[in-house]
Design a protein around this motif. Sequence first.
Motif, PDB file in Angstrom:
ATOM      1  N   PHE A  34      33.751-125.816 -45.008  1.00  8.63           N
ATOM      2  CA  PHE A  34      33.230-126.891 -44.171  1.00  8.63           C
ATOM      3  C   PHE A  34      32.633-128.014 -45.017  1.00  8.63           C
ATOM      4  O   PHE A  34      32.814-129.190 -44.712  1.00  8.63           O
ATOM      5  N   THR A  38      34.020-131.882 -45.129  1.00  8.37           N
ATOM      6  CA  THR A  38      33.088-132.968 -44.825  1.00  8.37           C
ATOM      7  C   THR A  38      33.113-134.012 -45.936  1.00  8.37           C
ATOM      8  O   THR A  38      33.017-135.217 -45.668  1.00  8.37           O
ATOM      9  N   GLN A 288      29.155-121.241 -39.559  1.00  8.58           N
ATOM     10  CA  GLN A 288      29.896-121.052 -38.304  1.00  8.58           C
ATOM     11  C   GLN A 288      31.030-122.063 -38.131  1.00  8.58           C
ATOM     12  O   GLN A 288      31.964-121.831 -37.376  1.00  8.58           O
ATOM     13  N   PHE A 289      30.949-123.189 -38.849  1.00  3.94           N
ATOM     14  CA  PHE A 289      31.958-124.237 -38.689  1.00  3.94           C
ATOM     15  C   PHE A 289      33.132-124.079 -39.657  1.00  3.94           C
ATOM     16  O   PHE A 289      34.076-124.857 -39.604  1.00  3.94           O
ATOM     17  N   ALA A 292      36.790-123.992 -38.430  1.00  2.00           N
ATOM     18  CA  ALA A 292      37.368-125.175 -37.784  1.00  2.00           C
ATOM     19  C   ALA A 292      37.873-126.203 -38.785  1.00  2.00           C
ATOM     20  O   ALA A 292      38.105-127.359 -38.426  1.00  2.00           O
ATOM     21  N   THR A 293      38.057-125.792 -40.029  1.00  2.23           N
ATOM     22  CA  THR A 293      38.428-126.737 -41.082  1.00  2.23           C
ATOM     23  C   THR A 293      39.688-127.514 -40.753  1.00  2.23           C
ATOM     24  O   THR A 293      39.759-128.729 -40.959  1.00  2.23           O
ATOM     25  N   SER A 334      32.436-134.823 -38.586  1.00  2.76           N
ATOM     26  CA  SER A 334      32.803-133.490 -39.051  1.00  2.76           C
ATOM     27  C   SER A 334      32.172-132.404 -38.181  1.00  2.76           C
ATOM     28  O   SER A 334      32.844-131.442 -37.779  1.00  2.76           O
ATOM     29  N   LEU A 335      30.898-132.555 -37.871  1.00  2.00           N
ATOM     30  CA  LEU A 335      30.218-131.578 -37.024  1.00  2.00           C
ATOM     31  C   LEU A 335      30.791-131.560 -35.614  1.00  2.00           C
ATOM     32  O   LEU A 335      30.976-130.495 -35.007  1.00  2.00           O
ATOM     33  N   ALA A 338      34.114-129.784 -35.366  1.00  6.81           N
ATOM     34  CA  ALA A 338      34.036-128.348 -35.650  1.00  6.81           C
ATOM     35  C   ALA A 338      33.488-127.550 -34.474  1.00  6.81           C
ATOM     36  O   ALA A 338      33.401-126.323 -34.547  1.00  6.81           O
ATOM     37  N   GLN A 339      33.136-128.235 -33.388  1.00  8.35           N
ATOM     38  CA  GLN A 339      32.560-127.540 -32.242  1.00  8.35           C
ATOM     39  C   GLN A 339      33.620-126.694 -31.524  1.00  8.35           C
ATOM     40  O   GLN A 339      34.797-127.068 -31.459  1.00  8.35           O
ATOM     41  N   ARG A 343      37.989-127.122 -30.521  1.00 10.60           N
ATOM     42  CA  ARG A 343      39.049-126.177 -30.890  1.00 10.60           C
ATOM     43  C   ARG A 343      39.777-125.666 -29.653  1.00 10.60           C
ATOM     44  O   ARG A 343      41.004-125.564 -29.636  1.00 10.60           O
TER      45      ARG A 343
END
Length: 363
Positions: A34, A38, A288-289, A292-293, A334-335, A338-339, A343
């Motif tokens: 992550f 970012t 946790q993110f 989601a890369t 980025s945040l 990644a939620q 996704r």
Amino acid sequence: MTTDAAPPAPSAPAGALDPGRLKRRIPMWDTARFLAVTLVVIGHAIQRQTTGSEHALALYTFIYAFHMPAFGVISGYFSSADTPTAKRMRRTFTDIVVPYIIMQTIWTVVQAVVEGGKEFNPTKPTWTLWFLLALGIFRLILPYLAQLRLPLVWAVVLSIGVGYFDNVDSTLSLGRAISLLPFFLLGWQVKQWGVFDRWYEASRRTVVRVRVAAGVVFAAWAVSCALWIPQFKEFDLHHWFFYDDSYSGLGEDAWWAGGVRFGLMLLATLLTASFLVLVPRRTVWLTQFGAATMYVYLLHTFLLYPIRESGVLAGEHSAWPFVLLMVLVACAVSLFLAQPFVRRGMRWLLEPKVGWLFRKDPA
């Protein structure tokens, strides 16, 4: 005893952009994924400001020295050199080929509408899509390279040598793939050596010492970028970090140009190693993110494209307060991407069900 130890690494053929199928997740690597993606978003967010701001160019040069090599190392660490199974070969289609065709098609339409005159050409990846093709090339050739003695040395030779040939270009990302191959091989090789297995179990004293050294390395590079950015700009140093042009295309076609690339590769390796050891080994909020890369990497360009193309980042908006603002915007992008709801909402596009593509497996 350690304060942030992580579990042993699993043996799984996952790449930096596709960690979602790992059954046993390793906190350190998810966090590293992550943070690396970012840095990609930040680099793209401030790129338009680099022409008018030395602050932006210094930060851009700092990031580009190691962020894609770091992606290469992470991808290689979770790749396998075993003979590909039918499942792994099909995943090459589902994880790389299909998303690439979908995103390349979308970007062709977007650029045709906004800029005009754009033709669909799947051999010329648009913007960030080059890394998908490079990752596919890495995975395909790893089993062959692993049969050689000193495969990392051969990868370095290929990377340095390809710069002398003008005909190896961005077609199918071949130039960048060969140029960045050593970092992918390094990640795979580090896994074979068990370097991070020992790092997970290192004592607290050892961890502190190594991280202090890594911090000094980063600080030294940051100071260099701040003090010598006029010289770096004159040399066009940040273009060397793209790894996509031949030496003559970079304006340096002398015989020693390969030595410059080798030196920059050593710098990238040192910075990547420093980056990875500074990443917490235990689970932190950002961990946790890490799953989601791929979503962040492939979707952030759609959010940044209107800002970049509007011209708003030129002129006075290149001053350092606006550079800082774009860094904050990039982190927010980025945040956001990644939620979990992003996704869930975009899985149909980036991970479509394409079982109909494949013939029935006899097994």
